[in-house]
Structures are given as structure tokens and as C-alpha cells.
Design an enzyme around this catalytic site. Structure first.
Site, PDB file in Angstrom:
ATOM      1  N   SER A  25      28.514 -15.289  13.725  1.00  0.00           N
ATOM      2  CA  SER A  25      29.785 -15.568  14.383  1.00  0.00           C
ATOM      3  C   SER A  25      30.283 -16.991  14.121  1.00  0.00           C
ATOM      4  O   SER A  25      30.403 -17.385  12.979  1.00  0.00           O
ATOM      5  CB  SER A  25      29.634 -15.277  15.869  1.00  0.00           C
ATOM      6  N   TRP A  40      37.328  -7.518  16.585  1.00  0.00           N
ATOM      7  CA  TRP A  40      37.810  -8.898  16.774  1.00  0.00           C
ATOM      8  C   TRP A  40      37.602  -9.725  15.495  1.00  0.00           C
ATOM      9  O   TRP A  40      38.402 -10.574  15.132  1.00  0.00           O
ATOM     10  CB  TRP A  40      37.032  -9.500  17.938  1.00  0.00           C
ATOM     11  N   HIS A  47      29.203  -6.707  18.296  1.00  0.00           N
ATOM     12  CA  HIS A  47      29.116  -8.077  17.799  1.00  0.00           C
ATOM     13  C   HIS A  47      27.763  -8.680  18.193  1.00  0.00           C
ATOM     14  O   HIS A  47      27.509  -8.964  19.369  1.00  0.00           O
ATOM     15  CB  HIS A  47      30.255  -8.885  18.432  1.00  0.00           C
ATOM     16  N   LYS A  59      30.524 -19.071  10.436  1.00  0.00           N
ATOM     17  CA  LYS A  59      31.606 -19.854   9.820  1.00  0.00           C
ATOM     18  C   LYS A  59      31.016 -21.192   9.336  1.00  0.00           C
ATOM     19  O   LYS A  59      31.307 -21.666   8.238  1.00  0.00           O
ATOM     20  CB  LYS A  59      32.730 -20.156  10.833  1.00  0.00           C
TER      21      LYS A  59
HETATM   22  C1  GTR Z   1      34.523 -15.764  19.908  1.00  0.00           C
HETATM   23  C2  GTR Z   1      35.402 -16.362  18.845  1.00  0.00           C
HETATM   24  C3  GTR Z   1      34.978 -15.869  17.499  1.00  0.00           C
HETATM   25  C4  GTR Z   1      33.495 -15.905  17.286  1.00  0.00           C
HETATM   26  C5  GTR Z   1      32.695 -15.636  18.541  1.00  0.00           C
HETATM   27  C6  GTR Z   1      31.239 -16.087  18.515  1.00  0.00           C
HETATM   28  O1  GTR Z   1      34.906 -16.112  21.194  1.00  0.00           O
HETATM   29  O2  GTR Z   1      36.711 -15.991  19.130  1.00  0.00           O
HETATM   30  O3  GTR Z   1      35.674 -16.589  16.492  1.00  0.00           O
HETATM   31  O4  GTR Z   1      33.101 -17.089  16.695  1.00  0.00           O
HETATM   32  O5  GTR Z   1      33.242 -16.215  19.663  1.00  0.00           O
HETATM   33  O6  GTR Z   1      30.921 -17.160  18.030  1.00  0.00           O
HETATM   34  O7  GTR Z   1      30.427 -15.332  19.060  1.00  0.00           O
END
Ligand code: GTR
Length: 407
Positions: free
Chosen positions: A247, A338, A388, A251
Site C-alpha cells: 500500500s 480503491w 486490501h 509506493k
Molecule cells: C489508504 C490510502 C491508500 C493506501 C492505503 C494504505 O488510506 O488512501 O493510498 O496507501 O491507505 O496505505 O493502506
């Protein structure tokens, strides 16, 4: 500016991205028509046809564009670095691993920023071990209940254990290196003054130029500083360090791997917007949403592209292409809309064009693969069933991929 040549996805409503879009779109038919900057044409419009030309004419341009407009630049500056082995155990985890905790202290004048690296190296490997290195979200002690882990937060021991299947990773002959991301840049809007940015004279919002990096750049910088340490560790094969992240930390792993070619490979687990997913699709999380919710992740320049994706002079396939020719794994999860699984797939597929210049096969399939069916070679992609998260299934694929591609 580059001449635009790739035209995709001319489905549905063509100019939607001009419309204010603070709500996430989950309807594929509403993905705007968009045009991606071509990978093999530089800013002067010159088309490159070899890996050498790409490295000379395209790669540096993309790198500075992404630094300037998205992730931000780390300011230049001198500081001292000190390494201190805090603890080692040659018989950790029932004898399967050697554990090591190393404190790195970055020092500038009176200012010190300590970061603790937690390492598990496979005892079955004689000599230097290849490793996966990535941040944890909430504390080194969350990755395993091992009572010897020095906590870096209040969170419960082993709370994130399911994300770090150490037994499997060690059994495959790989080590794990992790750091609490909050020690490098605390993951909250008040994080800046407590972050490593202080070493560079940045202590408050007002010190930020439009292209100064914040959390994402600092995290990427931190991964490179850890790699500096690994190069001095006799038990680690520093030529086989795979940057991995889930996540937001995915990045950061991608941005680290893009800039620092010492990383042997990169794994992006559901990195989504600002990670592997194409921004111009504006599907799921968008630039407007991410820069509003997390203004401290990217440089300020990035915000201008929110609800304005058609003006983006780059997209995330270019970030992925910067990893070439090193092995790259991009993964999505079916229920993680998402993060835009299709946008992650397409980005990895388009980046494969640069791998081809080096004679490597990336992703050649046109369509999204079935769930739980990895596709590609030097660039591999999967979409797994479920939410996720980073799971044992994901790690099993990364291990297989590492063994096949890091000979
Ligand atoms: C969310 C964010 C995502 C992703 C995620 C994470 O809130 O919008 O970009 O990075 O967190 O890190 O689990």
C-alpha cells in the site's frame, strides 16, 4: 513536451476527468478517455530504440519529472551516520534464523534521528543471504511475537504477523529486513518536524518548496540508507536486496527502487494511487483524494493534478519503467478497488515495453488475468481474491518470482 501516442480505453464518457471528482469512481464505463505519455519518446520528441538510448535520453527525464511534480526532491545536505548492533541471536525462531537489530543514527549537529533495523536471516543459507526489505506500518514488534524484538511503538507484539510469514520466507532461503516507517517520517499530518527532513533543515510546512519531498520521498530515502547499511553486513547479499511494500509503503518501495538501482528487484503490493496504478484512469482513489487526505505524502506540486489528470505530463507506468531491467512484481487484490487493480495491471503491462528493450519479457497478455493466476516474467502481475492486505498467498508468489528472476 512529448508527442502523445498511446491512446487507450476510449470507453464511455470521454471528458469526465474535467469534472470535479472528490468521490471515487468505480464504474469502468466512466473512466475518462486518456492518453499516456509514451515511454520510448523523450521530451524533445526523439524516439529511442535501444536500452542505451533509453537510459541516456528518457530515464533521467522521467526521474526528474516524477521528483519535481509528484514525490518531491530530497534536499542536499551532509549528515553523519552511525551503526550500532543492539542485539543478535544466532538461534532465533527456534534456530531457523539469525536475528539482528541494528540502530542507525543520523546526526546533524545536535539533532539525532535513530532508526532501528530488524533483521531475520535464514540459518540454512551459508554465507550471504538474499533479502526482502520493506517498512512495517506500526512497529518492529508487530511483525512477530518474538519477545526479543525491541518495540518501536506501543502496538501489540505480533499484531501484523499475518503480513510477514517469516517461516515461509526463511524456508525459501530469504531474509527479512524491516523498519518502522514512523521512525523515518511519522505517518501523520504532524510528522514533518519529527521526521528525517530535519536533517536537511526542513522543520515546518513553510520550509517546503513546491517540489520538496515529504513522507514518500523520506521513506524512499530511508530504504536507500538501510541498503547502505546492508552493504556493510557480512551476512547479507547486498546485490540481492528486494524492496517490498504494501500500500503506501509499496509506493515508497517503488520510488526507492526507481531512484536507487542498487535494489535488485521491487515488489509493489497493492500500492494503488501514487504507486503502480495509472492516475489518468481516475478510478478508485484519485490524486485529488490522496493529496487532500494525505497532504504530507507527496510534494505540493502534485496536488495541482487533482481533478485535472489530463494535464499530467507523466503517469505511473513511467515510475514502473524506471525499475527496468530489474525484476518487478505488481500485485492487486480483487476487493481492493480503491487501489484500481486494472490500473495497476495496465501500468505494469505498459512498463514492459522498456523491459523489451533490454531483451526481457514482461507482461504480454492483453487482458487482465484470472484471479490467483500470475502472468508475465521479468515483470509479473497477479490479482488475488480477497481484500486490501498482504497475505501468505502474495508472499508465495514473490518468493517464487525472486527465485526465478534473481539468479
Ligand atoms: C489508504 C490510502 C491508500 C493506501 C492505503 C494504505 O488510506 O488512501 O493510498 O496507501 O491507505 O496505505 O493502506
Amino acid at each position: 513536451m512529448k508527442k502523445i501516442i498511446v491512446c487507450l480505453c476510449l470507453l464511455g464518457v470521454p471528458f469526465l476527468s474535467a469534472v470535479a471528482q472528490t468521490e471515487a469512481n468505480y464504474d469502468e464505463s466512466k473512466v475518462p478517455a486518456f492518453i499516456l505519455p509514451p515511454l520510448l519518446v523523450n521530451e524533445e520528441g526523439k524516439r529511442v530504440t535501444s536500452a542505451q538510448e533509453w537510459e541516456r535520453d528518457c530515464r533521467p527525464e522521467i526521474l526528474s519529472l516524477l521528483a519535481d511534480q509528484e514525490y518531491g526532491v530530497m534536499p542536499a545536505g551532509e549528515f553523519e551516520t552511525r551503526y550500532e548492533v543492539m542485539a543478535t541471536n544466532a538461534k532465533a525462531l527456534g534456530g531457523k534464523a539469525t536475528s539482528k537489530q541494528v540502530k542507525i543514527t543520523f546526526k546533524k549537529g545536535y539533532l539525532e534521528r535513530p532508526v532501528v533495523i530488524l533483521m531475520y536471516l535464514p540459518n540454512q543459507v551459508k554465507g550471504k543471504a538474499p533479502v526482502f526489505m520493506g517498512y512495517n506500518f506500526g512497529g518492529n514488534q508487530t511483525i512477530h511475537p518474538d519477545p526479543e524484538i525491541v518495540p518501536t511503538s506501543e502496538r501489540e507484539r505480533g499484531a501484523a504477523q499475518s503480513r510477514w510469514p517469516l517461516d515461509k520466507i526463511l524456508a525459501a532461503g530469504y531474509g527479512v529486513i524491516t523498519v518502522d516507517c514512523n521512525q523515518v517520517f511519522p505517518d501523520n499530518p504532524e510528522g514533518l518536524p519529527k521526521s528525517v527532513m530535519r536533517l536537511f533543515g526542513i522543520q515546518e510546512e513553510a520550509d517546503l518548496q513546491p517540489n520538496t519531498g515529504q513522507a514518500m520521498s523520506a521513506w524512499a530515502w530511508g530504504l536507500s540508507r538501510m541498503l547502505d547499511y546492508l552493504q556493510t553486513d557480512p551476512q547479507v547479499d547486498a546485490t540481492k536486496v528486494i524492496a517490498i511494500g504494501h500500500s503506501r509503503l509499496g509506493k515508497a518501495a517503488l520510488w526507492a527502487g526507481a531512484q536507487d538501482t542498487r535494489f535488485a528487484a521491487v515488489v509493489s503490493n497493492e500500492s494503488g494511487c501514487g504507486g503502480a496504478a495509472l492516475s489518468k484512469r481516475a478510478f478508485g482513489e484519485t490524486i485529488d483524494i490522496i493529496t487532500t487526505k494525505f497532504p504530507y505524502w507527496f510534494c505540493k506540486n502534485f496536488k495541482a493534478y487533482g481533478n485535472n489528470e489530463e494535464t499530467l505530463p507523466f503517469d505511473q507506468h513511467e515510475l514502473l519503467a524506471l525499475i527496468a531491467p530489474r525484476p518487478l512484481y505488481v500485485a492487486s487484490a480483487e476487493e481492493d478497488r480503491w487501489a484500481d487493480p486494472r490500473g495497476e495491471f495496465l501500468s505494469a503491462k505498459y512498463a514492459s515495453e522498456v523491459y523489451r528493450l533490454y531483451g526481457y519479457k514482461g507482461i504480454t497478455t492483453e487482458e487482465m488475468p484470472q484471479v490467483n493466476t500470475p502472468v508475465g516474467q521479468r515483470v509479473t502481475y497477479h490479482i488475488r481474491t480477497g481484500k486490501h492486505d498482504i497475505t501468505t498467498y502474495d508472499w508465495e508468489q514473490y518468493l517464487r518470482f525472486a527465485v526465478a528472476n534473481l539468479k
